[in-house]
Design a protein around this motif. Structure first.
Motif, PDB file in Angstrom:
ATOM      1  N   ILE A  56     -53.567  -1.703  75.220  1.00 38.73           N
ATOM      2  CA  ILE A  56     -54.470  -0.554  75.160  1.00 38.73           C
ATOM      3  C   ILE A  56     -53.888   0.847  75.512  1.00 38.73           C
ATOM      4  O   ILE A  56     -54.173   1.877  74.892  1.00 38.73           O
ATOM      5  N   SER A  57     -53.058   0.880  76.352  1.00 38.92           N
ATOM      6  CA  SER A  57     -52.410   2.099  76.883  1.00 38.92           C
ATOM      7  C   SER A  57     -51.302   2.646  75.817  1.00 38.92           C
ATOM      8  O   SER A  57     -51.415   3.950  75.567  1.00 38.92           O
ATOM      9  N   TYR A  58     -50.688   1.783  75.117  1.00 38.70           N
ATOM     10  CA  TYR A  58     -49.985   2.000  74.132  1.00 38.70           C
ATOM     11  C   TYR A  58     -50.722   2.647  72.786  1.00 38.70           C
ATOM     12  O   TYR A  58     -50.391   3.846  72.284  1.00 38.70           O
ATOM     13  N   VAL A  59     -51.754   2.004  72.602  1.00 39.94           N
ATOM     14  CA  VAL A  59     -52.698   2.636  71.554  1.00 39.94           C
ATOM     15  C   VAL A  59     -53.168   4.142  71.901  1.00 39.94           C
ATOM     16  O   VAL A  59     -52.953   4.971  71.135  1.00 39.94           O
ATOM     17  N   ALA A  60     -53.307   4.478  73.136  1.00 34.78           N
ATOM     18  CA  ALA A  60     -53.941   5.687  73.755  1.00 34.78           C
ATOM     19  C   ALA A  60     -52.828   6.624  73.471  1.00 34.78           C
ATOM     20  O   ALA A  60     -52.731   7.781  73.249  1.00 34.78           O
ATOM     21  N   LEU A  61     -51.459   6.133  73.736  1.00 39.04           N
ATOM     22  CA  LEU A  61     -50.325   7.089  73.678  1.00 39.04           C
ATOM     23  C   LEU A  61     -49.824   7.569  72.145  1.00 39.04           C
ATOM     24  O   LEU A  61     -49.724   8.497  71.826  1.00 39.04           O
ATOM     25  N   SER A  62     -49.763   6.318  71.337  1.00 37.50           N
ATOM     26  CA  SER A  62     -49.067   6.346  69.930  1.00 37.50           C
ATOM     27  C   SER A  62     -50.472   6.567  69.003  1.00 37.50           C
ATOM     28  O   SER A  62     -49.864   6.818  67.661  1.00 37.50           O
ATOM     29  N   LYS A  63     -51.651   6.243  69.251  1.00 36.70           N
ATOM     30  CA  LYS A  63     -52.741   6.514  68.108  1.00 36.70           C
ATOM     31  C   LYS A  63     -52.324   5.675  66.956  1.00 36.70           C
ATOM     32  O   LYS A  63     -52.786   6.046  65.767  1.00 36.70           O
ATOM     33  N   GLN A  64     -51.942   4.656  67.606  1.00 34.60           N
ATOM     34  CA  GLN A  64     -51.815   3.397  66.051  1.00 34.60           C
ATOM     35  C   GLN A  64     -52.830   2.468  66.541  1.00 34.60           C
ATOM     36  O   GLN A  64     -52.963   1.385  67.250  1.00 34.60           O
ATOM     37  N   ILE A  65     -54.042   2.516  65.612  1.00 34.30           N
ATOM     38  CA  ILE A  65     -55.073   2.069  65.766  1.00 34.30           C
ATOM     39  C   ILE A  65     -55.121   0.446  65.358  1.00 34.30           C
ATOM     40  O   ILE A  65     -55.863  -0.210  65.818  1.00 34.30           O
ATOM     41  N   VAL A  66     -54.112   0.270  64.712  1.00 35.02           N
ATOM     42  CA  VAL A  66     -53.819  -1.235  64.192  1.00 35.02           C
ATOM     43  C   VAL A  66     -53.786  -2.162  65.328  1.00 35.02           C
ATOM     44  O   VAL A  66     -54.339  -3.323  65.272  1.00 35.02           O
ATOM     45  N   TYR A  67     -53.267  -1.672  66.461  1.00 36.95           N
ATOM     46  CA  TYR A  67     -52.995  -2.630  67.518  1.00 36.95           C
ATOM     47  C   TYR A  67     -54.208  -3.039  68.278  1.00 36.95           C
ATOM     48  O   TYR A  67     -54.375  -4.106  68.978  1.00 36.95           O
ATOM     49  N   LEU A  68     -55.259  -2.271  68.081  1.00 44.27           N
ATOM     50  CA  LEU A  68     -56.647  -2.550  68.426  1.00 44.27           C
ATOM     51  C   LEU A  68     -57.057  -4.036  68.214  1.00 44.27           C
ATOM     52  O   LEU A  68     -57.864  -4.864  68.590  1.00 44.27           O
ATOM     53  N   ASN A  69     -56.600  -4.406  66.885  1.00 45.55           N
ATOM     54  CA  ASN A  69     -57.070  -5.683  66.127  1.00 45.55           C
ATOM     55  C   ASN A  69     -56.447  -6.864  66.999  1.00 45.55           C
ATOM     56  O   ASN A  69     -56.890  -7.781  67.286  1.00 45.55           O
ATOM     57  N   ALA A  70     -54.884  -6.647  67.418  1.00 43.46           N
ATOM     58  CA  ALA A  70     -54.260  -7.526  68.108  1.00 43.46           C
ATOM     59  C   ALA A  70     -54.982  -7.838  69.391  1.00 43.46           C
ATOM     60  O   ALA A  70     -55.015  -8.922  69.861  1.00 43.46           O
TER      61      ALA A  70
ATOM     62  N   PHE B  17     -65.370 -16.178  66.741  1.00 44.34           N
ATOM     63  CA  PHE B  17     -64.250 -16.681  66.163  1.00 44.34           C
ATOM     64  C   PHE B  17     -63.908 -16.736  64.713  1.00 44.34           C
ATOM     65  O   PHE B  17     -63.177 -16.275  63.903  1.00 44.34           O
ATOM     66  N   LEU B  18     -65.215 -17.172  64.011  1.00 45.00           N
ATOM     67  CA  LEU B  18     -65.021 -17.256  62.487  1.00 45.00           C
ATOM     68  C   LEU B  18     -65.155 -16.014  62.048  1.00 45.00           C
ATOM     69  O   LEU B  18     -64.778 -15.925  60.966  1.00 45.00           O
ATOM     70  N   ILE B  19     -66.369 -15.173  62.587  1.00 48.67           N
ATOM     71  CA  ILE B  19     -66.296 -13.616  62.030  1.00 48.67           C
ATOM     72  C   ILE B  19     -64.858 -12.878  61.919  1.00 48.67           C
ATOM     73  O   ILE B  19     -64.395 -12.409  60.826  1.00 48.67           O
ATOM     74  N   ILE B  20     -64.365 -13.217  63.257  1.00 49.43           N
ATOM     75  CA  ILE B  20     -62.990 -12.352  63.203  1.00 49.43           C
ATOM     76  C   ILE B  20     -62.001 -13.126  62.169  1.00 49.43           C
ATOM     77  O   ILE B  20     -61.027 -12.269  61.576  1.00 49.43           O
ATOM     78  N   SER B  21     -62.008 -14.435  62.142  1.00 47.65           N
ATOM     79  CA  SER B  21     -61.052 -14.884  61.005  1.00 47.65           C
ATOM     80  C   SER B  21     -61.421 -14.650  59.671  1.00 47.65           C
ATOM     81  O   SER B  21     -60.348 -14.590  59.013  1.00 47.65           O
ATOM     82  N   VAL B  22     -62.684 -14.359  59.178  1.00 46.95           N
ATOM     83  CA  VAL B  22     -62.730 -13.854  57.915  1.00 46.95           C
ATOM     84  C   VAL B  22     -62.349 -12.468  57.808  1.00 46.95           C
ATOM     85  O   VAL B  22     -61.755 -12.125  56.670  1.00 46.95           O
ATOM     86  N   VAL B  23     -62.541 -11.618  58.730  1.00 46.27           N
ATOM     87  CA  VAL B  23     -62.050 -10.185  58.846  1.00 46.27           C
ATOM     88  C   VAL B  23     -60.749 -10.239  58.592  1.00 46.27           C
ATOM     89  O   VAL B  23     -60.052  -9.497  57.699  1.00 46.27           O
ATOM     90  N   VAL B  24     -59.982 -10.912  59.563  1.00 37.03           N
ATOM     91  CA  VAL B  24     -58.446 -11.009  59.268  1.00 37.03           C
ATOM     92  C   VAL B  24     -57.862 -11.590  57.822  1.00 37.03           C
ATOM     93  O   VAL B  24     -57.139 -10.991  57.472  1.00 37.03           O
ATOM     94  N   LEU B  25     -58.598 -12.636  57.272  1.00 32.82           N
ATOM     95  CA  LEU B  25     -58.398 -13.038  56.164  1.00 32.82           C
ATOM     96  C   LEU B  25     -58.442 -12.036  55.011  1.00 32.82           C
ATOM     97  O   LEU B  25     -57.552 -11.826  54.013  1.00 32.82           O
ATOM     98  N   HIS B  29     -54.673  -8.450  52.635  1.00 35.38           N
ATOM     99  CA  HIS B  29     -54.012  -7.992  51.448  1.00 35.38           C
ATOM    100  C   HIS B  29     -53.358  -6.866  51.738  1.00 35.38           C
ATOM    101  O   HIS B  29     -52.175  -6.689  51.331  1.00 35.38           O
ATOM    102  N   SER B  30     -53.658  -5.661  52.649  1.00 32.54           N
ATOM    103  CA  SER B  30     -52.983  -4.540  52.779  1.00 32.54           C
ATOM    104  C   SER B  30     -52.612  -4.280  54.135  1.00 32.54           C
ATOM    105  O   SER B  30     -52.306  -3.188  54.436  1.00 32.54           O
ATOM    106  N   ALA B  31     -52.906  -5.190  55.048  1.00 33.70           N
ATOM    107  CA  ALA B  31     -52.659  -4.728  56.621  1.00 33.70           C
ATOM    108  C   ALA B  31     -52.115  -5.944  57.102  1.00 33.70           C
ATOM    109  O   ALA B  31     -52.282  -7.225  56.560  1.00 33.70           O
ATOM    110  N   PRO B  32     -51.826  -6.280  58.592  1.00 32.79           N
ATOM    111  CA  PRO B  32     -51.720  -6.992  59.221  1.00 32.79           C
ATOM    112  C   PRO B  32     -52.703  -8.382  59.017  1.00 32.79           C
ATOM    113  O   PRO B  32     -53.761  -7.955  59.531  1.00 32.79           O
TER     114      PRO B  32
END
Lengths: 94, 138
Positions: A56-70, B17-25, B29-32
């Motif tokens: 979360i802190s890294y997202v605030a620093l780098s503005k890379q929203i992708v990491y929020l999914n992780a 879990f199921l909703i997030i799995s479908v979102v990730v699936l 195509h164009s993102a992690p």
């Protein structure tokens, strides 16, 4: 990616990163020393949550929203891991 | 395990879990993301459910035989590759379609999406087959 620290949010993120790293080191020591198995498991869970804080802190620093999914995935899987360990403690079998 | 807290948590976390799995699936195509990690997440939801209740309840919740999911996923992946042969291109060439929902709404669909859904089903089936039979063994 990180160019210049100007806004208050970035200063706060840097300070919290330092604190979280200190907490990470202390938790790691507890995980190795931990007198009993439950202590080690709680320390593992805490490490996962601290990693969430770092991201979360890294997202605030780098503005890379992708990491929020992780973060979402990591928090969910860490909960599952703790539950599985608790089951192992009770039944001594997975 | 007879834990009320864990039961409530497992019952409410399974849809998440199921909703997030479908979102990730679908994002894969164009993102992690992609079929493999999505399948792992969906299986993790069912494993949590099996830990909270028991394997029998989790099998009932899954509603399919886990082994059948493996076959269905492999078949879907194979069909997505065969479609390009029908169109005159080599096996597994990417084909694009446009799906028209309404006059001004249309979605772009490609065969890798179906390949990924097949991977998703295979991963869910393999993981749940292994984990359920391991948990039933005791």
């Amino acid at each position: 990616m990180i160019t210049k620290i100007t806004t208050p949010v970035e200063v706060a993120a840097i300070i919290s990163l330092l604190l979280i790293f200190m907490a990470l080191v202390l938790t790691f020591i507890r995980m190795i020393l931990g007198p009993s198995l439950p202590d080690k498991i709680v320390a593992l869970d805490l490490i996962a949550m601290l990693v969430v804080g770092i991201i979360i802190s890294y997202v605030a620093l780098s503005k890379q929203i992708v990491y929020l999914n992780a973060i979402v995935l990591l928090a969910l899987i860490a909960f599952l891991g703790t539950v599985a360990f608790a089951r192992y403690l009770e039944k001594r079998i997975l | 395990m007879k834990s009320l807290i864990l039961r409530i948590a497992a019952r409410n976390l399974l849809p998440l879990f199921l909703i997030i799995s479908v979102v990730v699936l679908l994002r894969g195509h164009s993102a992690p993301g992609g079929g493999f990690i999505g399948g792992l997440l969906a299986a993790a939801g069912f494993i949590l459910y099996a830990i909270g209740f028991d394997v029998k309840a989790a099998r009932q919740k899954l509603n399919f035989n886990a082994v059948n999911l493996i076959g269905a996923g492999l078949l879907l992946s194979l069909l997505s590759g065969l479609l390009s042969i029908y169109r005159g291109a080599p096996f597994s060439t990417i084909e694009f379609f446009t799906l028209k929902i309404a006059s001004n709404v249309s979605y772009a669909i490609s065969t890798p999406l179906f390949f990924d859904i097949g991977v998703f089903l295979v991963v869910v089936g393999v993981l749940l087959t292994v984990v359920f039979s391991l948990m039933e063994e005791q």
